[in-house]
Write a protein that holds these residues in place. Structure first.
Motif, PDB file in Angstrom:
ATOM      1  N   ARG A 132      45.055  23.449  30.900  1.00 39.59           N
ATOM      2  CA  ARG A 132      45.740  22.151  30.916  1.00 39.59           C
ATOM      3  C   ARG A 132      47.083  22.245  31.627  1.00 39.59           C
ATOM      4  N   ALA A 133      47.705  23.428  31.585  1.00 42.74           N
ATOM      5  CA  ALA A 133      49.004  23.619  32.249  1.00 42.74           C
ATOM      6  C   ALA A 133      48.854  23.798  33.756  1.00 42.74           C
ATOM      7  N   GLY A 134      47.625  23.799  34.260  1.00 39.11           N
ATOM      8  CA  GLY A 134      47.398  23.877  35.700  1.00 39.11           C
ATOM      9  C   GLY A 134      47.404  25.270  36.279  1.00 39.11           C
ATOM     10  N   GLU A 135      47.169  26.294  35.445  1.00 37.65           N
ATOM     11  CA  GLU A 135      47.185  27.670  35.946  1.00 37.65           C
ATOM     12  C   GLU A 135      45.975  27.998  36.811  1.00 37.65           C
ATOM     13  N   PHE A 136      44.882  27.241  36.654  1.00 39.36           N
ATOM     14  CA  PHE A 136      43.636  27.594  37.341  1.00 39.36           C
ATOM     15  C   PHE A 136      43.107  26.420  38.162  1.00 39.36           C
ATOM     16  N   THR A 137      42.719  26.727  39.378  1.00 37.63           N
ATOM     17  CA  THR A 137      42.080  25.724  40.227  1.00 37.63           C
ATOM     18  C   THR A 137      40.606  25.598  39.886  1.00 37.63           C
ATOM     19  N   THR A 138      39.985  26.744  39.623  1.00 32.66           N
ATOM     20  CA  THR A 138      38.577  26.784  39.218  1.00 32.66           C
ATOM     21  C   THR A 138      38.390  27.886  38.178  1.00 32.66           C
ATOM     22  N   VAL A 139      37.282  27.804  37.463  1.00 32.71           N
ATOM     23  CA  VAL A 139      36.890  28.869  36.523  1.00 32.71           C
ATOM     24  C   VAL A 139      35.413  29.165  36.741  1.00 32.71           C
ATOM     25  N   ARG A 140      35.105  30.431  36.970  1.00 32.32           N
ATOM     26  CA  ARG A 140      33.719  30.855  37.105  1.00 32.32           C
ATOM     27  C   ARG A 140      33.172  31.203  35.724  1.00 32.32           C
ATOM     28  N   VAL A 141      32.065  30.565  35.355  1.00 34.22           N
ATOM     29  CA  VAL A 141      31.396  30.844  34.091  1.00 34.22           C
ATOM     30  C   VAL A 141      30.129  31.617  34.434  1.00 34.22           C
ATOM     31  N   SER A 142      30.040  32.867  33.984  1.00 36.56           N
ATOM     32  CA  SER A 142      29.000  33.785  34.428  1.00 36.56           C
ATOM     33  C   SER A 142      28.160  34.315  33.274  1.00 36.56           C
ATOM     34  N   VAL A 143      26.986  34.820  33.638  1.00 37.01           N
ATOM     35  CA  VAL A 143      26.096  35.465  32.688  1.00 37.01           C
ATOM     36  C   VAL A 143      25.423  36.633  33.392  1.00 37.01           C
ATOM     37  N   ALA A 144      25.148  37.694  32.670  1.00 31.48           N
ATOM     38  CA  ALA A 144      24.433  38.830  33.245  1.00 31.48           C
ATOM     39  C   ALA A 144      22.943  38.512  33.256  1.00 31.48           C
ATOM     40  N   ASP A 145      22.319  38.618  34.416  1.00 28.52           N
ATOM     41  CA  ASP A 145      20.901  38.298  34.535  1.00 28.52           C
ATOM     42  C   ASP A 145      20.051  39.485  34.061  1.00 28.52           C
ATOM     43  N   PRO A 146      18.724  39.387  34.113  1.00 29.78           N
ATOM     44  CA  PRO A 146      17.898  40.486  33.594  1.00 29.78           C
ATOM     45  C   PRO A 146      18.154  41.839  34.237  1.00 29.78           C
ATOM     46  N   GLN A 147      18.652  41.842  35.479  1.00 28.85           N
ATOM     47  CA  GLN A 147      18.961  43.092  36.157  1.00 28.85           C
ATOM     48  C   GLN A 147      20.413  43.525  35.936  1.00 28.85           C
ATOM     49  N   GLY A 148      21.198  42.715  35.219  1.00 28.35           N
ATOM     50  CA  GLY A 148      22.604  43.048  34.978  1.00 28.35           C
ATOM     51  C   GLY A 148      23.531  42.561  36.067  1.00 28.35           C
ATOM     52  N   LYS A 149      23.023  41.758  37.019  1.00 25.80           N
ATOM     53  CA  LYS A 149      23.866  41.152  38.045  1.00 25.80           C
ATOM     54  C   LYS A 149      24.447  39.849  37.497  1.00 25.80           C
ATOM     55  N   LEU A 150      25.611  39.464  37.998  1.00 27.91           N
ATOM     56  CA  LEU A 150      26.234  38.239  37.523  1.00 27.91           C
ATOM     57  C   LEU A 150      25.682  37.023  38.262  1.00 27.91           C
ATOM     58  N   ARG A 151      25.334  36.002  37.503  1.00 24.67           N
ATOM     59  CA  ARG A 151      25.008  34.685  38.035  1.00 24.67           C
ATOM     60  C   ARG A 151      25.931  33.698  37.336  1.00 24.67           C
ATOM     61  N   GLY A 152      26.315  32.639  38.011  1.00 26.17           N
ATOM     62  CA  GLY A 152      27.243  31.727  37.364  1.00 26.17           C
ATOM     63  C   GLY A 152      27.431  30.418  38.089  1.00 26.17           C
ATOM     64  N   LYS A 153      28.288  29.590  37.511  1.00 26.51           N
ATOM     65  CA  LYS A 153      28.700  28.327  38.107  1.00 26.51           C
ATOM     66  C   LYS A 153      30.230  28.315  38.187  1.00 26.51           C
ATOM     67  N   THR A 154      30.739  27.719  39.250  1.00 28.89           N
ATOM     68  CA  THR A 154      32.178  27.531  39.385  1.00 28.89           C
ATOM     69  C   THR A 154      32.527  26.134  38.886  1.00 28.89           C
ATOM     70  N   THR A 155      33.353  26.081  37.856  1.00 22.10           N
ATOM     71  CA  THR A 155      33.692  24.800  37.242  1.00 22.10           C
ATOM     72  C   THR A 155      35.112  24.380  37.611  1.00 22.10           C
ATOM     73  N   LEU A 156      35.314  23.073  37.640  1.00 21.63           N
ATOM     74  CA  LEU A 156      36.662  22.523  37.774  1.00 21.63           C
ATOM     75  C   LEU A 156      37.297  22.463  36.383  1.00 21.63           C
ATOM     76  N   PRO A 157      38.636  22.381  36.320  1.00 25.72           N
ATOM     77  CA  PRO A 157      39.314  22.480  35.018  1.00 25.72           C
ATOM     78  C   PRO A 157      38.776  21.532  33.947  1.00 25.72           C
ATOM     79  N   LYS A 158      38.542  20.261  34.294  1.00 30.97           N
ATOM     80  CA  LYS A 158      38.066  19.311  33.294  1.00 30.97           C
ATOM     81  C   LYS A 158      36.700  19.731  32.755  1.00 30.97           C
ATOM     82  N   THR A 159      35.824  20.189  33.648  1.00 30.80           N
ATOM     83  CA  THR A 159      34.498  20.638  33.219  1.00 30.80           C
ATOM     84  C   THR A 159      34.599  21.881  32.352  1.00 30.80           C
ATOM     85  N   PHE A 160      35.513  22.776  32.718  1.00 27.94           N
ATOM     86  CA  PHE A 160      35.639  24.003  31.931  1.00 27.94           C
ATOM     87  C   PHE A 160      36.150  23.706  30.520  1.00 27.94           C
TER      88      PHE A 160
END
Length: 498
Positions: A32-60
């Protein structure tokens, strides 16, 4: 008191601890203080690689209450994005109505993993867990599986810690192979980049070699520190551009999370510098030898006292509990191979006199053994180094299978037998699988891991591996004529994405 209907998904299903909720509240203030332009929300896939979505502050901010809608597709993909399970059939080929039709799941962030990515200023990052829409954990999410075995261990008043020691290759990109024809397809990974080495090989631990890539190493060390990764050492290994990084001990979940983010960080940072990093065990390039992932591990009591050291003056290397833990690792080593060495390519390590184990053995400070005991009687740092793993292994499954096997050894008081002075000649010890096909057969028969992780999970993982193996055998029907050669299929399958 809140009405259940007004609570968000996370609170409604009681998915966070008070510590996680407090961390989420602090993160929300920063957003809320504006420290982040985007936030990546990630999960480890079955092989242990990261998959994710880049969210905007309101969505995050909404994600911190309700989680994030996230496709289930990754659980249908094998190592090369081939669709191993047809989601458009009854039960999605998995006998689970919840998996029909590529449905959306809910990705719930773990606020305790939140970081700001130092190579992408203004970008937050958080790792999460997958849930069905009714709040039940997705049974294919390996992070859930690790948390389950950790809870089982801790129910015995025991705590597991691990130190990571991982090798990988760093190369310089000559041609990224970005033409549309090189882009790949489902079940056909993109053409690997054309690369050159960053230096000569076979100058083990050369300071000159390390100085040549000081710009990369300095940046990585700085970023690791900013991310809270307990990086200890960086060194030049045998192959050209082969590096080894070691980390101080962490709890099981923290260690797995660190490895997952570390691999992604290395690939992202190297790409920004015109380099290509790969955790593929043995790239199909001249002079490139196999890399490994050695896992240093011990068990402590509730007060943090290491329970592995034998008493001072003892003739034993480890305490009875430590010996039983080793006994469990040896007992289940073959069945655990799909977890510790999940790729076709990883089995190029399983050769005698290769600095990697080929049998289920243990020894004192012996790099030929599967389980190398470091320390000795009265040494409070005594621990086991399991040298069986490959760098592409899913961290949650690698650590999870070690904890489960070791705990089984403790509960059953399994005796590992005498230490081996010459592990490669220990013909009385079980030989480890030398192909992924053999490893799959071992896991298929393992009642222990079926009880530990569940039949649904094991059968699903075996299905992913069957798809990977099937594509390999179709592309390389004559591979057995020269099994020591890395095939073109392997290089394309693993060099770029892993």
């Amino acid at each position: 008191m809140h009405d259940q209907a007004t609570l968000g998904f996370i609170a409604r299903h009681n998915l966070w601890t008070p510590q996680q909720q407090a961390a989420a509240d602090a993160i929300a203030e920063r957003v809320r203080a504006g420290e982040f332009t985007t936030v990546r929300v990630s999960v480890a896939d079955p092989q242990g690689k990261l998959r994710g979505k880049t969210t905007l502050p309101k969505t995050f901010l909404s994600t911190l209450t309700n989680g994030l809608d996230f496709s289930s597709a990754q659980y249908n993909f094998d190592s090369g994005e081939n669709i191993a399970f047809n989601p458009f059939t009854t039960g999605g080929s998995l006998d689970m109505a919840e998996m029909e039709g590529f449905p959306d799941l809910v990705l719930v962030p773990d606020p305790l993993t939140f970081r700001e990515l130092p190579w992408a200023p203004g970008t937050g990052w958080v790792l999460g867990d997958m849930y069905f829409n009714d709040g039940t954990p997705v049974p294919f999410d390996a992070r859930h599986k690790l948390k389950q075995v950790v809870a089982d261990l801790e129910s015995e008043g025991l705590h597991y810690v691990a130190g990571l020691e991982v090798e990988f290759y760093l190369t310089r990109v000559v041609d990224p192979k970005l033409a549309p024809a090189d882009s790949g397809a489902l079940g056909m990974p993109p053409a690997p980049p054309v690369v050159e080495t960053i230096g000569k090989g076979y100058a083990y631990q050369s300071e000159v070699q390390m100085d040549a890539i000081d710009d990369f190493l300095t940046v990585v060390a700085d970023y690791a520190d900013k991310l809270g990764m307990p990086l200890r050492t960086m060194e030049d290994e045998l192959g050209p551009g082969q590096l080894e990084f070691t980390f101080d001990v962490l709890g099981a979940l923290e260690a797995a999370d660190t490895m997952t983010l570390f691999r992604s960080m290395i690939k992202q940072v190297s790409a920004r510098m015109g380099l290509h990093a790969t955790f593929m065990t043995r790239p199909g390039l001249p002079g490139f030898c196999a890399s490994g992932w050695h896992l240093h591990q011990s068990v402590s009591d509730r007060d943090g006292i290491n329970l592995f050291p034998a008493a001072a003056g003892s003739d034993d290397l480890l305490s009875p509990l430590g010996r039983h833990f080793v006994g469990g690792l040896l007992e289940h080593a073959s069945a655990a191979s799909v977890f510790t060495t999940p790729s076709i390519n990883g089995y190029h390590r399983r050769r005698p006199y290769s600095l990697a184990p080929d049998r289920a053995t243990w020894g004192h400070d012996n790099r030929a053994a599967m389980c190398r005991v470091q320390g000795g009687p009265g040494d409070p740092t005594s621990h086991i180094e399991n040298r069986i793993g490959e760098p592409t292994a899913n961290p949650y499954l690698y650590l999870g299978c070690q904890i489960a096997a070791g705990l089984d050894g403790i509960r059953r008081e399994l005796d590992p037998g005498p230490v081996e002075a010459d592990p490669y000649s220990a013909t009385d010890r079980p030989k480890l699988p030398v192909t992924l096909m053999e490893a799959v057969d071992e896991l298929k028969r393992s009642e222990f891991f079926r009880q530990t992780f569940g039949n649904i999970f094991v059968d699903w993982l075996l299905g992913l591996k069957a798809s990977e193996i099937g594509r390999f055998l179709e592309a390389e029907p004559d591979w057995e004529h020269n099994p020591d050669v890395v095939t073109e299929w392997e290089h394309r399958e693993y060099f770029t994405k892993y």
